[in-house]
Design a protein around this motif. Structure first.
Motif, PDB file in Angstrom:
ATOM      1  N   UNK A 362      68.912  27.489 -97.147  1.00  0.00           N
ATOM      2  CA  UNK A 362      67.026  27.727 -96.882  1.00  0.00           C
ATOM      3  C   UNK A 362      66.947  26.896 -95.956  1.00  0.00           C
ATOM      4  N   UNK A 363      65.851  28.265 -94.815  1.00  0.00           N
ATOM      5  CA  UNK A 363      65.378  27.279 -94.081  1.00  0.00           C
ATOM      6  C   UNK A 363      63.889  27.546 -92.960  1.00  0.00           C
ATOM      7  N   UNK A 364      63.222  26.949 -92.256  1.00  0.00           N
ATOM      8  CA  UNK A 364      62.160  26.863 -92.397  1.00  0.00           C
ATOM      9  C   UNK A 364      62.136  26.459 -90.548  1.00  0.00           C
ATOM     10  N   UNK A 365      61.573  27.139 -90.223  1.00  0.00           N
ATOM     11  CA  UNK A 365      60.640  27.230 -88.686  1.00  0.00           C
ATOM     12  C   UNK A 365      59.771  25.974 -88.394  1.00  0.00           C
ATOM     13  N   UNK A 366      60.054  24.827 -87.903  1.00  0.00           N
ATOM     14  CA  UNK A 366      58.817  24.150 -86.706  1.00  0.00           C
ATOM     15  C   UNK A 366      58.419  24.060 -85.579  1.00  0.00           C
ATOM     16  N   UNK A 367      57.429  24.613 -85.329  1.00  0.00           N
ATOM     17  CA  UNK A 367      56.772  24.504 -84.070  1.00  0.00           C
ATOM     18  C   UNK A 367      56.207  23.610 -83.759  1.00  0.00           C
ATOM     19  N   UNK A 368      56.187  23.133 -82.321  1.00  0.00           N
ATOM     20  CA  UNK A 368      55.763  22.162 -81.452  1.00  0.00           C
ATOM     21  C   UNK A 368      54.779  21.452 -82.263  1.00  0.00           C
ATOM     22  N   UNK A 369      53.455  22.192 -82.191  1.00  0.00           N
ATOM     23  CA  UNK A 369      52.077  22.509 -82.434  1.00  0.00           C
ATOM     24  C   UNK A 369      52.477  21.573 -83.977  1.00  0.00           C
ATOM     25  N   UNK A 370      52.991  21.305 -84.742  1.00  0.00           N
ATOM     26  CA  UNK A 370      53.661  21.356 -86.593  1.00  0.00           C
ATOM     27  C   UNK A 370      53.349  22.364 -87.593  1.00  0.00           C
ATOM     28  N   UNK A 371      53.213  23.285 -87.019  1.00  0.00           N
ATOM     29  CA  UNK A 371      52.684  24.375 -87.838  1.00  0.00           C
ATOM     30  C   UNK A 371      54.259  25.212 -88.115  1.00  0.00           C
ATOM     31  N   UNK A 372      54.248  25.057 -89.444  1.00  0.00           N
ATOM     32  CA  UNK A 372      55.407  25.379 -90.465  1.00  0.00           C
ATOM     33  C   UNK A 372      55.855  26.934 -90.857  1.00  0.00           C
ATOM     34  N   UNK A 373      56.364  27.236 -91.009  1.00  0.00           N
ATOM     35  CA  UNK A 373      56.657  28.824 -91.291  1.00  0.00           C
ATOM     36  C   UNK A 373      57.168  28.425 -92.431  1.00  0.00           C
ATOM     37  N   UNK A 374      57.129  29.631 -93.615  1.00  0.00           N
ATOM     38  CA  UNK A 374      57.490  29.710 -94.989  1.00  0.00           C
ATOM     39  C   UNK A 374      58.841  29.751 -95.548  1.00  0.00           C
ATOM     40  N   UNK A 375      59.163  28.998 -96.018  1.00  0.00           N
ATOM     41  CA  UNK A 375      61.041  28.822 -95.742  1.00  0.00           C
ATOM     42  C   UNK A 375      61.642  30.297 -96.616  1.00  0.00           C
ATOM     43  N   UNK A 376      62.931  30.146 -95.935  1.00  0.00           N
ATOM     44  CA  UNK A 376      63.865  31.595 -96.017  1.00  0.00           C
ATOM     45  C   UNK A 376      65.025  31.038 -96.544  1.00  0.00           C
ATOM     46  N   UNK A 377      65.156  31.870 -98.144  1.00  0.00           N
ATOM     47  CA  UNK A 377      66.524  31.686 -98.925  1.00  0.00           C
ATOM     48  C   UNK A 377      67.761  32.916 -98.396  1.00  0.00           C
ATOM     49  N   UNK A 378      68.350  32.330 -98.736  1.00  0.00           N
ATOM     50  CA  UNK A 378      69.465  33.457 -97.815  1.00  0.00           C
ATOM     51  C   UNK A 378      70.657  32.531 -98.458  1.00  0.00           C
ATOM     52  N   UNK A 379      71.162  34.080 -99.539  1.00  0.00           N
ATOM     53  CA  UNK A 379      72.734  33.888 -99.816  1.00  0.00           C
ATOM     54  C   UNK A 379      73.990  34.193 -99.725  1.00  0.00           C
ATOM     55  N   UNK A 380      75.166  33.562 -99.483  1.00  0.00           N
ATOM     56  CA  UNK A 380      76.083  34.756 -98.866  1.00  0.00           C
ATOM     57  C   UNK A 380      77.301  33.660 -99.734  1.00  0.00           C
ATOM     58  N   UNK A 381      78.702  34.339 -99.268  1.00  0.00           N
ATOM     59  CA  UNK A 381      80.266  34.396 -99.960  1.00  0.00           C
ATOM     60  C   UNK A 381      81.267  34.412 -98.476  1.00  0.00           C
ATOM     61  N   UNK A 382      82.130  34.137 -99.089  1.00  0.00           N
ATOM     62  CA  UNK A 382      82.595  33.617 -97.443  1.00  0.00           C
ATOM     63  C   UNK A 382      84.401  33.907 -98.696  1.00  0.00           C
ATOM     64  N   UNK A 383      84.701  35.462 -97.745  1.00  0.00           N
ATOM     65  CA  UNK A 383      85.955  36.140 -98.845  1.00  0.00           C
ATOM     66  C   UNK A 383      87.104  35.962 -98.150  1.00  0.00           C
TER      67      UNK A 383
END
Length: 383
Positions: A362-383
């Motif tokens: 789950x990652x989110x962009x935090x800009x120097x101005x203090x603004x933040x993006x909406x969280x992005x959720x991604x699922x992965x598999x290590x096979x």
């Protein structure tokens, strides 16, 4: 991964059932077929033996610290071809128990004999969980690391060996391990997305032809087919040897392991919340790369005379057969110099196969101005 105190993600899959020692309960016959048999082939052993970074690290860890092996009893867990056991004998070990679960033990015995150390090295075929030794050992050595360190779950067996056979004052080689993550740029995301789109386009053509020629509407299978292809092309992590310039932010240590004290419960699930700062000009955040390093420091009682590190970090000249695990974001995110990426990472063992891993970011962009993006959720598999 650090921030281990983070609360468990509700999106993590349930864990497989476990025995009293915390290890996953699996069918041993299936486990052998799916895992151990791979290591019974010389071509697979050759791949590892040709990895100079791997080989140099273990060779140096033993011979730079010859005084820590001289006259000692050593247990080599998962000896494979037997080369680590042979080196320990050459460094002056009194006795080396080389345990191997596969028929590679036959080749190991021949190699031990050919190198005239059969009076020191005893090759034992069997799993470390089942074999018996006549004595406790001073040193446990093992090359147990899988992709992104914990894939394959072989460290469970090393922990078992340590708890059963290592003396209280004994040492582990390697003694410590760390897992790393860093943001990356890569063209692999577009390639995988194109592969996925092509697979779906082919599927729709298949539906039309099947109905036209055979009178059967198979469109009801579109959703499961799409899920299958999405997992394969866009959610399965990739093995890759990255160039260091593909790293676009500060690498972060997300898990540290002390091999002398770690328990199975410490590695069943790995969770970390971390931040990383973008240190390149405007770029596309295409995903994250994971790698590991291990250290040969000996023990508190007998510290290594000379510490050795084995790292699988992106490198121009020193790539390894482990490479890095790449987790691609779809679509990539535009980032700028100085921005911070806040992320939560979780990794747990697959319910279907405890040697494979399920991963969530789950990652989110935090800009120097203090603004933040909406969280992005991604699922992965290590096979």
């Amino acid at each position: 991964m650090q921030s281990n105190g983070a609360s468990p993600s509700p999106l993590l899959p349930p864990q497989p059932s476990r025995g009293s020692n915390g290890a996953a309960v699996v069918d041993k016959g299936v486990d052998f077929a799916n895992y151990f048999c791979t290591y019974a082939f010389l071509y697979h052993q050759k791949e590892m033996l040709c990895d100079r970074v791997r080989m140099d690290a273990y060779y140096n860890a033993i011979f730079y610290n010859r005084d820590r092996f001289h006259g000692k009893t050593v247990l080599d867990v998962g000896t494979g071809s037997g080369i680590l056991a042979i080196w320990c004998a050459q460094a002056g070990a009194r006795k080396v128990y080389a345990v191997e679960a596969t028929k590679m033990s036959l080749h190991a015995r021949e190699l031990v004999k050919a190198n005239r150390v059969e009076d020191v090295v005893e090759v034992i075929e069997g799993s470390i969980e089942d074999i018996e030794l006549p004595e406790k050992v001073d040193v446990i050595i093992s090359e147990w690391m899988g992709y992104f360190l914990l894939r394959e779950s072989m460290f469970d067996s090393v922990i078992c060996a340590r708890d059963r056979w290592l003396k209280p004052t004994g040492a582990m080689y390697p003694s410590h391990a760390r897992m790393w993550l860093a943001p990356i740029r890569s063209g692999l995301g577009e390639q995988k997305k194109n592969d996925y789109d092509s697979a779906m386009q082919d599927w729709y053509g298949f539906l039309d032809e099947t109905e036209a020629y055979y009178g059967v509407d198979m469109s009801v299978l579109t959703k499961p087919f799409e899920e299958e292809q999405r997992k394969y092309y866009m959610q399965t992590s990739l093995w890759n040897n990255l160039h260091p310039q593909q790293i676009i932010g500060t690498p972060v240590v997300i898990k540290e392991i002390d091999c002398l004290t770690a328990k199975v419960d410490d590695i069943i699930a790995v969770r970390s919340e971390f931040t990383t700062k973008i240190d390149t000009d405007t770029a596309r955040l295409c995903g994250f790369a994971g790698w590991f390093d291990v250290h040969f420091r000996g023990s508190i009682n007998e510290p290594a005379t000379r510490e050795v590190e084995l790292t699988t970090a992106p490198s121009v000249d020193n790539s390894t057969h482990w490479g890095q695990q790449v987790f691609l974001l779809h679509p990539p995110v535009r980032v700028n110099h100085g921005e911070t990426i806040k992320a939560a990472f979780s990794m747990s063992r697959s319910r279907e196969n405890h040697r494979l891993m399920d991963v969530e970011f789950v990652c989110q962009q935090l800009q120097p101005s203090g603004k933040s993006s909406s969280p992005i959720t991604s699922k992965f598999y290590i096979e």
